[in-house]
Scaffold this active site. Structure first.
Site, mmCIF file in Angstrom:
data_model
loop_
_atom_site.group_PDB
_atom_site.id
_atom_site.type_symbol
_atom_site.label_atom_id
_atom_site.label_comp_id
_atom_site.label_asym_id
_atom_site.label_seq_id
_atom_site.Cartn_x
_atom_site.Cartn_y
_atom_site.Cartn_z
ATOM 1 N N GLU A 60 -6.396 -4.697 10.295
ATOM 2 C CA GLU A 60 -5.462 -3.597 10.481
ATOM 3 C C GLU A 60 -5.771 -2.876 11.787
ATOM 4 O O GLU A 60 -6.535 -1.892 11.782
ATOM 5 C CB GLU A 60 -5.627 -2.597 9.333
ATOM 6 C CG GLU A 60 -5.392 -3.212 7.971
ATOM 7 C CD GLU A 60 -4.372 -2.404 7.201
ATOM 8 O OE1 GLU A 60 -3.470 -3.025 6.654
ATOM 9 O OE2 GLU A 60 -4.469 -1.177 7.194
ATOM 10 N N HIS A 72 -9.768 1.641 4.465
ATOM 11 C CA HIS A 72 -8.535 1.854 5.235
ATOM 12 C C HIS A 72 -8.789 2.946 6.271
ATOM 13 O O HIS A 72 -9.424 3.956 5.976
ATOM 14 C CB HIS A 72 -7.394 2.253 4.293
ATOM 15 C CG HIS A 72 -6.045 2.165 4.938
ATOM 16 N ND1 HIS A 72 -5.624 3.068 5.893
ATOM 17 C CD2 HIS A 72 -5.044 1.263 4.792
ATOM 18 C CE1 HIS A 72 -4.401 2.725 6.292
ATOM 19 N NE2 HIS A 72 -4.031 1.637 5.645
ATOM 20 N N GLU A 89 -7.014 5.188 7.443
ATOM 21 C CA GLU A 89 -6.541 6.532 7.102
ATOM 22 C C GLU A 89 -7.575 7.267 6.269
ATOM 23 O O GLU A 89 -7.567 8.496 6.209
ATOM 24 C CB GLU A 89 -5.192 6.452 6.366
ATOM 25 C CG GLU A 89 -4.058 6.113 7.325
ATOM 26 C CD GLU A 89 -2.806 5.577 6.651
ATOM 27 O OE1 GLU A 89 -2.711 5.603 5.414
ATOM 28 O OE2 GLU A 89 -1.913 5.128 7.396
ATOM 29 N N SER A 125 2.469 -2.246 10.681
ATOM 30 C CA SER A 125 3.894 -2.293 11.043
ATOM 31 C C SER A 125 4.539 -3.651 10.805
ATOM 32 O O SER A 125 5.376 -4.090 11.592
ATOM 33 C CB SER A 125 4.080 -1.827 12.490
ATOM 34 O OG SER A 125 3.686 -0.468 12.623
ATOM 35 N N GLY A 127 1.533 2.219 10.843
ATOM 36 C CA GLY A 127 2.521 3.290 10.738
ATOM 37 C C GLY A 127 3.139 3.686 12.071
ATOM 38 O O GLY A 127 3.804 4.717 12.156
ATOM 39 N N ASN A 172 0.869 -1.174 0.000
ATOM 40 C CA ASN A 172 0.000 0.000 0.000
ATOM 41 C C ASN A 172 0.909 1.227 0.000
ATOM 42 O O ASN A 172 1.466 1.586 1.032
ATOM 43 C CB ASN A 172 -0.890 -0.003 1.255
ATOM 44 C CG ASN A 172 -1.720 1.261 1.372
ATOM 45 O OD1 ASN A 172 -1.835 2.024 0.413
ATOM 46 N ND2 ASN A 172 -2.312 1.494 2.536
ATOM 47 N N TRP A 173 1.017 1.834 -1.176
ATOM 48 C CA TRP A 173 1.948 2.960 -1.298
ATOM 49 C C TRP A 173 1.362 4.266 -0.758
ATOM 50 O O TRP A 173 2.026 5.293 -0.751
ATOM 51 C CB TRP A 173 2.386 3.119 -2.761
ATOM 52 C CG TRP A 173 3.463 2.154 -3.162
ATOM 53 C CD1 TRP A 173 4.021 1.178 -2.384
ATOM 54 C CD2 TRP A 173 4.132 2.077 -4.426
ATOM 55 N NE1 TRP A 173 4.987 0.509 -3.079
ATOM 56 C CE2 TRP A 173 5.079 1.029 -4.335
ATOM 57 C CE3 TRP A 173 4.020 2.777 -5.634
ATOM 58 C CZ2 TRP A 173 5.906 0.681 -5.412
ATOM 59 C CZ3 TRP A 173 4.845 2.434 -6.697
ATOM 60 C CH2 TRP A 173 5.774 1.406 -6.588
ATOM 61 N N LYS A 174 0.099 4.220 -0.355
ATOM 62 C CA LYS A 174 -0.557 5.434 0.193
ATOM 63 C C LYS A 174 -0.318 6.610 -0.768
ATOM 64 O O LYS A 174 -0.295 6.406 -1.971
ATOM 65 C CB LYS A 174 -0.052 5.712 1.600
ATOM 66 C CG LYS A 174 -0.070 4.477 2.500
ATOM 67 C CD LYS A 174 0.162 4.783 3.941
ATOM 68 C CE LYS A 174 0.217 3.464 4.717
ATOM 69 N NZ LYS A 174 0.073 3.633 6.138
HETATM 70 C C1 PEP Z 1 -1.157 0.154 5.885
HETATM 71 O O1 PEP Z 1 -1.038 1.200 5.307
HETATM 72 O O2 PEP Z 1 -2.131 -0.532 5.643
HETATM 73 C C2 PEP Z 1 -0.147 -0.266 6.841
HETATM 74 C C3 PEP Z 1 -0.316 -1.413 7.436
HETATM 75 O O3 PEP Z 1 0.917 0.571 7.052
HETATM 76 P P1 PEP Z 1 2.267 0.209 7.854
HETATM 77 O O4 PEP Z 1 2.779 -1.083 7.299
HETATM 78 O O5 PEP Z 1 3.180 1.364 7.585
HETATM 79 O O6 PEP Z 1 1.887 0.090 9.300
#
Ligand code: PEP
Length: 253
Positions: A167, A95, A97, A212, A173, A9-11
């Site tokens: 998640e 998600h 975010e 993470s 993050g 997931n490049w966000k």
């Molecule tokens: C995500 O964006 O779904 C995610 C799990 O990010 P990270 O791996 O940076 O925690």
């Protein structure tokens, strides 16, 4: 056994030049791995680049959101059929975010999920609790409600050929991953909840863990019985880290 799936997931990261470097590195590093599915979910403007660069490789691509309507006067939205025009396979939905920053309701996410499926995309539905909810012992209740937004209106079959990603919001993050046991317990719960509606759909459903994941913790998480892969944020922006996570997925027997 369910085949593992690792999704980057490049966000809201990237540029044409940066993407090219990462795509090239991913292609080279992941080409020898034939027992895991891979995907990169890019910002919309880079779907064409993903299509051009990744076609014919073992890496699929996708987006990070989709409009809930098939077509129409919805300024700023992108339709599922448009993602299909770029041969996208996956779309991340719900998600945290997005659901937090843009106040997306469960109903809205469910509508997007159905639209995506109807267009032939594979939705990656994100579910998870906040730290406050976990500390209050409410994590299963919260995730059950997120699943029920779909289950109650669509039944369990809607999860056939879909993906769920657990998640925990407190792990995204933050560098603070769920422990393998915490993650496994929730994955088992998710599968059982869906099995209550459709046992076959639940059994074949791939449930990813996201939060993470890094090269150090990946093996311990991915070996758990109900963890069928990972949704990777930060470590998917580093080709070496991403490769190590993918190799950890490939090593699970
Ligand atoms: C995500 O964006 O779904 C995610 C799990 O990010 P990270 O791996 O940076 O925690």
């Amino acid at each position: 056994m369910r085949r593992k799936l690792v999704v980057a997931n490049w966000k809201m990261h990237g540029s044409i030049a940066q993407n090219q470097q990462l795509f090239d590195a991913f292609k080279q590093k992941l080409a020898p791995i034939d027992n895991v599915d891979f995907a990169v979910c890019v910002p919309y403007p880079y779907l064409f680049q993903a299509q051009v660069v990744l076609s014919g490789t073992n890496i699929a691509w996708g987006a990070q959101n989709v409009g809930k309507y098939p077509v129409g006067a919805y300024t700023g939205e992108v339709a599922a059929s448009m993602l299909k025009d770029f041969d996208a396979t996956y779309v991340i939905l719900g998600h945290s975010e997005r659901s937090t920053a843009y106040c997306e309701s469960g109903e809205n996410i469910a509508a997007k999920f159905v639209t995506a499926k109807n267009a032939g995309l594979t939705p990656v539905l994100c579910v998870g609790e906040t730290l406050q909810e976990r500390e209050a012992g409410m994590e299963q209740q919260v995730v059950a409600e997120q699943l029920d937004a779909l289950l109650l209106s669509q039944g369990g079959a809607v999860f056939e050929h879909a993906v769920v990603s657990y998640e925990p919001i407190w792990a995204i993050g933050t560098g603070l991953s769920a422990t393998p046991d915490q993650a496994q317990a929730m994955h088992e719960f998710i599968r059982a909840r869906i099995a209550g509606y459709d046992a076959d759909a639940a059994n074949s459903l791939r449930i990813l863990y996201g939060g993470s994941v890094n090269p150090v913790n990946a093996s311990q998480l991915l070996v758990m019985q109900d963890i069928d892969g990972g949704l990777i944020g930060r470590c998917s922006l580093d080709a070496n880290d991403f490769e190590k996570i993918c190799l950890a997925a490939a090593a699970v027997r």
